[in-house]
Design an enzyme around this catalytic site. Sequence first.
Site, PDB file in Angstrom:
ATOM      1  N   GLY A 132      40.215  41.779  44.244  1.00  0.00           N
ATOM      2  CA  GLY A 132      41.351  41.312  45.042  1.00  0.00           C
ATOM      3  C   GLY A 132      41.453  39.817  45.235  1.00  0.00           C
ATOM      4  N   ARG A 172      46.355  51.221  37.458  1.00  0.00           N
ATOM      5  CA  ARG A 172      47.027  52.491  37.161  1.00  0.00           C
ATOM      6  C   ARG A 172      48.373  52.198  36.540  1.00  0.00           C
ATOM      7  NH1 ARG A 172      45.752  57.414  39.725  1.00  0.00           N
ATOM      8  NH2 ARG A 172      47.935  58.026  39.589  1.00  0.00           N
ATOM      9  N   ILE A 211      52.192  52.733  36.398  1.00  0.00           N
ATOM     10  CA  ILE A 211      53.172  53.062  37.435  1.00  0.00           C
ATOM     11  C   ILE A 211      54.143  54.115  36.892  1.00  0.00           C
ATOM     12  CG2 ILE A 211      55.090  52.040  38.751  1.00  0.00           C
ATOM     13  CD1 ILE A 211      52.392  51.004  39.591  1.00  0.00           C
ATOM     14  N   HIS A 250      49.448  38.994  34.950  1.00  0.00           N
ATOM     15  CA  HIS A 250      48.697  39.369  33.745  1.00  0.00           C
ATOM     16  C   HIS A 250      47.939  38.147  33.223  1.00  0.00           C
ATOM     17  CE1 HIS A 250      47.631  41.586  30.181  1.00  0.00           C
ATOM     18  NE2 HIS A 250      47.971  40.534  29.464  1.00  0.00           N
TER      19      HIS A 250
HETATM   20  C1  GRF Z   1      43.388  39.524  37.207  1.00  0.00           C
HETATM   21  O1  GRF Z   1      42.818  38.906  36.085  1.00  0.00           O
HETATM   22  C2  GRF Z   1      44.817  39.885  36.941  1.00  0.00           C
HETATM   23  O2  GRF Z   1      45.449  38.988  36.082  1.00  0.00           O
HETATM   24  C3  GRF Z   1      44.690  41.229  36.276  1.00  0.00           C
HETATM   25  O3  GRF Z   1      43.625  41.867  36.930  1.00  0.00           O
HETATM   26  C4  GRF Z   1      42.751  40.891  37.476  1.00  0.00           C
HETATM   27  C5  GRF Z   1      42.646  41.177  38.928  1.00  0.00           C
HETATM   28  O4  GRF Z   1      41.721  40.334  39.580  1.00  0.00           O
HETATM   29  N1  GRF Z   1      45.927  41.961  36.381  1.00  0.00           N
HETATM   30  P1  GRF Z   1      41.673  40.260  41.149  1.00  0.00           P
HETATM   31  O5  GRF Z   1      41.380  41.679  41.652  1.00  0.00           O
HETATM   32  O6  GRF Z   1      43.007  39.773  41.632  1.00  0.00           O
HETATM   33  O7  GRF Z   1      40.564  39.319  41.471  1.00  0.00           O
END
Ligand code: GRF
Length: 205
Positions: free
Chosen positions: A11, A92, A94, A110
Amino acid sequence: MNLAILVSGRGSNMKAILEAKKSGKLPNVEPKIVISNIADAPALNTAKEFGIEALFIDPKPYKGNRDGYDKLIVDELKKHEIDLIALAGFMRIISQTLLKAFPNKIVNIHPALLPSFPGLHGQKQALDYGVKISGCTVHFVDSGVDTGPIILQAAVPVLDSDTEETLSERILKFEHKIYPMAIDLISQGKVRIEGRRVFIDDDLL
Ligand code: GRF
């Protein structure tokens, strides 16, 4: 704009959004709830530390029934009168149930420059391919995997010495900048979608 954040793990993007809110950078955003599909996701505790409701919704009883699970999420989101949903490491796919309940109201971050390297391990895909520049993308979520209209991107150099870890770390710093920025712009009504293109009415960009 009432915001929900969906998480599955550490997170850090969620934290960046909550920190931006705390420091006054998201005046129109009200983070209401964090939802996780993983019981012990560290993000849940972090959300509580920020005084945000943190809810685990167990996917186990809904194996093979994605719509049934997403219906529970939709009910929670409606209950909290959510206007925007930020996926932040939510692992997951969606379903149509969630997409149809919140059309153009779901965003994702992403760790690559889409449309390159969608799906899992965007940073490793970029390294393995040998690109010299990668980065991160905030986009609206549609029914494909990382295919929705692009809101903001940041370019990040790939160094010869990079490993998946070092590149991920460098990209992550920019994720933490552009995700709150995109949410702020949406909350100010400055983001407009026309087909695949997103226009931002802001002099600063
Ligand atoms: C991040 O690299 C984000 O780009 C990808 O999943 C990862 C999540 O990291 N979708 P975090 O849980 O926000 O630290």
